[in-house]
Design an enzyme around this catalytic site. Structure first.
Site, mmCIF file in Angstrom:
data_model
loop_
_atom_site.group_PDB
_atom_site.id
_atom_site.type_symbol
_atom_site.label_atom_id
_atom_site.label_comp_id
_atom_site.label_asym_id
_atom_site.label_seq_id
_atom_site.Cartn_x
_atom_site.Cartn_y
_atom_site.Cartn_z
ATOM 1 N N ARG A 1 -17.251 -34.316 46.545
ATOM 2 C CA ARG A 1 -16.214 -34.350 45.536
ATOM 3 C C ARG A 1 -15.679 -32.974 45.153
ATOM 4 O O ARG A 1 -14.574 -32.852 44.660
ATOM 5 C CB ARG A 1 -16.773 -35.121 44.351
ATOM 6 C CG ARG A 1 -16.280 -34.757 43.034
ATOM 7 C CD ARG A 1 -16.748 -35.780 42.069
ATOM 8 N NE ARG A 1 -17.760 -35.163 41.251
ATOM 9 C CZ ARG A 1 -17.989 -35.536 39.996
ATOM 10 N NH1 ARG A 1 -17.345 -36.548 39.495
ATOM 11 N NH2 ARG A 1 -18.886 -34.919 39.300
ATOM 12 N N ARG B 1 -9.360 -39.032 48.145
ATOM 13 C CA ARG B 1 -9.440 -39.679 46.824
ATOM 14 C C ARG B 1 -8.072 -39.823 46.162
ATOM 15 O O ARG B 1 -7.882 -40.708 45.332
ATOM 16 C CB ARG B 1 -10.385 -38.879 45.909
ATOM 17 C CG ARG B 1 -11.828 -39.291 46.007
ATOM 18 C CD ARG B 1 -12.112 -40.644 45.352
ATOM 19 N NE ARG B 1 -12.388 -40.518 43.934
ATOM 20 C CZ ARG B 1 -11.657 -41.056 42.983
ATOM 21 N NH1 ARG B 1 -10.592 -41.751 43.286
ATOM 22 N NH2 ARG B 1 -11.980 -40.885 41.726
ATOM 23 N N TYR C 1 -27.695 -48.916 34.159
ATOM 24 C CA TYR C 1 -26.270 -49.267 34.255
ATOM 25 C C TYR C 1 -26.054 -50.755 34.004
ATOM 26 O O TYR C 1 -25.083 -51.158 33.356
ATOM 27 C CB TYR C 1 -25.719 -48.852 35.627
ATOM 28 C CG TYR C 1 -25.707 -47.344 35.789
ATOM 29 C CD1 TYR C 1 -24.714 -46.587 35.178
ATOM 30 C CD2 TYR C 1 -26.699 -46.682 36.499
ATOM 31 C CE1 TYR C 1 -24.709 -45.207 35.288
ATOM 32 C CE2 TYR C 1 -26.699 -45.296 36.611
ATOM 33 C CZ TYR C 1 -25.700 -44.564 36.003
ATOM 34 O OH TYR C 1 -25.708 -43.206 36.096
ATOM 35 N N ARG D 1 -24.991 -37.637 45.381
ATOM 36 C CA ARG D 1 -23.833 -37.937 44.529
ATOM 37 C C ARG D 1 -22.806 -36.816 44.579
ATOM 38 O O ARG D 1 -23.129 -35.671 44.408
ATOM 39 C CB ARG D 1 -24.291 -38.152 43.073
ATOM 40 C CG ARG D 1 -23.097 -38.247 42.129
ATOM 41 C CD ARG D 1 -23.256 -39.221 41.014
ATOM 42 N NE ARG D 1 -24.321 -38.912 40.121
ATOM 43 C CZ ARG D 1 -24.127 -38.479 38.874
ATOM 44 N NH1 ARG D 1 -22.920 -38.276 38.446
ATOM 45 N NH2 ARG D 1 -25.144 -38.272 38.107
#
Ligand code: CP3
Length: 322
Positions: free
Chosen positions: A6, A15, A129, A2
């Site tokens: 980023r 992004r 989720y 994950r």
């Protein structure tokens, strides 16, 4: 795991023009992002740029990643009818974008001799989720279905297990060389609830994925009080977080599994001597352990200084090749 990209400027640049689902659903963009950390650091493996949640869309759930909030499911599962209505389409077709990204990424990675990791969510973390719909630390909606709607729970978890397993096999067929199962929130259960309500379904995922004949990684966090249950649920490699000494985890897990871990992602913010000390602490304990994989205990944090990542990765190579 994950957010691999980023914290990197290269990722942010992409992004700025696309949202995360657009990147995941474009095989070329997903490939580009998959390769970013490989180009920046001397890493030993790449992980395909995807997420554990898009598979829920293929079942009929409406997924959105909301800026500064995280993933949201707009039509969460709350009843038996909801669970019954979930579809299980063939991932070979429904997840074609990620499978294509795997194929393209493999071409670039093969030139560099770097293997590619495919992944899927475990039933419990996916159910979190699917049922809660948005982040909810107590997981009360999820747990109340677990405790009081046994049929809904069974149908939901069985469907998630089948789909997760099939998706892993599809990724193997597309070219993934290692498969990782993420059960990030398993540690929010008591060990006895894990054994009763979750473990059989995670076992099913590993049972299906075994047919791929690839190394299987079982990732969890906060599960140091139930490591043997996690091990027995499946996986050749058990990922360990930083809340336990790695040699203690090794002792509990025994000699038949490989360990992955276990640096605190926050350690990457420490001055180099402190980061080096923590890296060395793990390596010294695990140097002689067959197959050990040095890794963070959870996802890399968004503002991690990239120069520390580079220095740590180089240090690990130097230190372990002596
Ligand atoms: O590491 C990689 O680069 C591979 C890609 C990857 C992503 N998600 C991309 C992503 C992987 C392996 C995941 C797994 C994932 N996704 C997990 C399991 C691992 C873990 O960290 O516990 C979970 C629980 C998710 C669900 C998810 N995805 C959440 C809760 C969030 C939002 C919260 C956050 O920290 O941002 C995401 C978003 C997400 N998935 C990002 C990335 C790069 C960051 C969002 C962005 O770019 O805007």
């Amino acid at each position: 795991m994950r957010q691999a990209g980023r914290y990197m400027q290269e990722y942010q640049n992409i992004r700025n023009n696309y949202d995360i689902l657009e990147i995941i659903k474009s095989p070329n963009l997903a490939t580009e992002v998959t390769l970013q950390p490989i180009k920046a650091y001397e890493l030993d493996a790449a992980i395909i740029f995807a997420d554990i949640l898009p598979i829920l869309e293929t079942m009929g759930l409406k997924l959105e990643f909301i800026e500064n909030e995280g993933p949201v499911i707009h039509n969460p599962i709350r009843s038996l009818e909801d669970a019954v209505s979930l579809e299980i389409p063939e991932p070979i077709n429904s997840m074609e974008f990620t499978l294509k990204a795997i194929k393209i990424s493999r071409k670039c990675l093969d030139e560099r001799g770097i293997p590619l990791i495919g992944f899927s969510g475990a039933p419990f973390t996916l159910a979190y989720y699917a049922v809660e719909g948005r982040a909810n630390k107590n997981k009360l909606k999820l747990k109340s279905i677990m405790y009081s709607q046994p049929e809904t729970w069974h149908i939901l978890m069985s469907k998630l297990a089948e789909l997760s397993g099939k998706y892993l096999l599809a990724q193997a067929k597309a070219g993934a060389q290692v498969l990782q199962v993420f059960d990030s929130w398993a540690g929010d259960l008591s060990p006895q609830d894990y054994r009763e309500y979750v473990k059989p379904y995670t076992q099913r995922v590993f049972e299906i994925a075994k047919a791929a004949n690839l190394p299987l990684i079982h990732f969890t966090t906060n599960t140091n009080g139930m490591l043997t249950d996690i091990r027995d649920a499946g996986g050749d490699i058990i990922s360990v977080d930083w809340r336990i000494d790695i040699d203690k985890a090794a002792e509990i897990l025994g000699d038949n599994v490989i360990l992955q871990g276990n640096l605190d992602p926050a350690a990457l913010y420490a001055p180099w001597p402190e980061l080096e000390k923590r890296t060395r602490y793990i390596l010294d304990k695990m140097m002689d352990r067959k197959g050990f994989i040095f890794n963070l205990g959870h996802g890399i944090l968004k503002t991690t200084p990239t120069k520390n990542v580079k220095r740590m990765v180089n240090f690990i190579h130097e230190y372990t090749s002596r």
